[in-house]
Scaffold this active site. Structure first.
Site, PDB file in Angstrom:
ATOM      1  CB  ILE A 219      -1.006  -0.017   1.169  1.00  0.00           C
ATOM      2  CG1 ILE A 219      -2.070  -1.095   0.908  1.00  0.00           C
ATOM      3  CG2 ILE A 219      -1.666   1.351   1.338  1.00  0.00           C
ATOM      4  CD1 ILE A 219      -3.060  -1.275   2.026  1.00  0.00           C
ATOM      5  CD  GLU A 238       7.664   3.623  12.129  1.00  0.00           C
ATOM      6  OE1 GLU A 238       7.175   4.201  13.112  1.00  0.00           O
ATOM      7  OE2 GLU A 238       7.534   2.412  11.930  1.00  0.00           O
TER       8      GLU A 238
END
EC number: 2.8.3.-
Length: 429
Positions: A219, A238
């Site tokens: 995705i 992150e």
């Protein structure tokens, strides 16, 4: 003493280095691609020398031999995130899971809620001043090394030198083991029609000049595929994977509009192919910092127009999100999802997106459900969910009543489940 002399004095074999670990120690492994393969292998190979070691880490990219049946006398794994090689051990009781937000992990070490006896890390070769870079894995690895009583470093000539606050001096390492193995790689997944539709729907919510956080997998890669016509995008995430690198090369991601660290990609770790590792090596555009900075919602919010994109296992009709378990079975962890959803919600113009295929189990199960499964963890509360996206559209939940949330979610569920979801809706509302 010059750093070169210090380095030589500390240079030992992997077996010699791990022999310095005492029984009943808490040993923290570096995260993901940063896992020090040779040191971990030496530890497992010499298992009979150890009793009661606690092994702490998040994502493990190796085989996780220390979690296998028969290892319990020697090793007990404490997972801060449950991955493929540790899932069975956690759910069968051979290992433990500690729920935590990713950005809080360094504080667990520093405040001695999880005191670190030993840190096993992997770093780059030292520069001319004696500083090694944490490379692909700054995250909690740097704070673990700063908190540990004993630091053992695998110095790998293939570890890229990432910039930012990503360094440890050889004088702060107790034992050094040289390595030359290739870094672990994660190949880009194949994208199907469902993932592409989700990616296109997510991309419709991203405006020029936005700053993005994306995870890894089909995705996020699909979202990146539909951003080629956007302008002046930035990254505060992150992690990044190969797809981000391609958009940098295309000029789509230039970080010019970022209100925090303008001109810079800011991350805490990396996972991808060798092309990505080569791309970040000594690249002044890319800066890594420890996770208590990168994932801190109060830092994230300083990026205007921050867009976070995460996925999950289930969303119920109230908007509660489970991203880490199937019922009582723990399959992953909180990770940085809540960190970035909170940061994006606090950001001026920010958007927090949960992106999921409408079904699971080869189309047999709806991911949008009347209620979460019994025992399922609520990873992100209904109060914090902003957008939910499937291949069938976008549901904007923020500010909506429970009744209107449920209607919006039913509208983006798979058509074959909408009638049953509506029947449950009518019973409740």
């Amino acid at each position: 003493m010059e750093w070169e002399e210090i380095y030589k004095e500390k240079l030992v074999t992997a077996e010699k280095a791990v022999s310095k670990i005492e029984n009943h120690s808490r040993v923290v492994f570096a995260h993901a691609v940063g896992e020090p393969v040779d040191l971990v292998n030496a530890l497992v190979k010499n298992k009979d020398n150890y009793i009661g070691l606690e092994i702490v880490h998040m994502v493990a990219m190796g085989k996780g031999e220390y979690t296998k049946e028969g290892m319990q006398r020697h090793f007990r794994h404490n997972a801060l995130f449950v991955g493929g090689c540790t899932r069975d051990a956690v759910n069968s009781g051979r290992a433990d899971y500690t729920p935590c937000f990713f950005y809080e992990v360094p504080s667990l070490f520093k405040e001695k809620r999880l005191p670190v006896d030993v840190a096993l890390i992997q770093v780059s070769e030292p520069d001319k001043y004696g500083y090694c870079s944490f490379g692909v894995s700054n995250d909690y690895t740097k704070p673990a090394a700063e908190s540990a009583k004993l630091v053992i470093a695998e110095v790998n000539k293939n570890m890229p030198r990432t910039l930012g606050d990503s360094f440890i001096h050889v004088s702060d390492i107790d034992y050094i083991v040289e390595a030359s193995h290739p870094l672990l790689e994660l190949q880009p997944p194949k994208l199907g029609d469902v993932e592409k539709a989700i990616g296109e729907n997510c991309a419709s919510l991203i405006e020029d000049g936005a700053t993005l956080q994306l995870g890894i997998g089909a995705i996020p890669d699909a979202v990146l595929l539909f951003l080629k016509n956007k302008k002046n995008l930035g990254i505060h995430s992150e992690m990044i994977s190969d797809g981000v690198m391609e958009l940098v090369k295309a000029g789509v991601i230039n970080n010019k509009k970022k209100t925090l660290h303008p001109g810079k990609i800011v991350v805490t770790f990396l996972m991808g192919t060798k092309k990505l590792y080569d791309f970040v090596n000594n690249n002044p555009m890319v800066e890594t910092y420890s996770v208590d900075y990168v994932n801190n919602p109060l830092v994230i919010m300083k990026n205007d127009n921050m867009v976070s994109i995460n996925s999950c296992v289930q969303v119920d009709l109230m908007g509660q999100v489970c991203s880490e378990s199937i019922g009582l079975k723990q399959i992953s962890g909180v990770g940085g999802q809540v960190d970035f959803i909170r940061g994006a919600n606090l950001s001026k113009g920010g958007k927090a997106i949960i992106a999921i295929p409408s079904t699971a189990g080869k189309g047999k199960v709806s991911r949008i459900t009347p209620l979460l499964d019994t025992g399922a963890a609520v990873t992100t509360s209904r109060n914090e969910v902003d957008y939910v996206v499937t291949e069938y559209g976008v549901a904007h939940l923020k500010g909506k009543t429970l009744r209107n949330r449920a209607r919006a979610l039913i509208n983006i569920a798979h058509p074959k489940f909408r009638e049953s979801l509506m029947n449950e809706f009518k019973k409740r509302f």
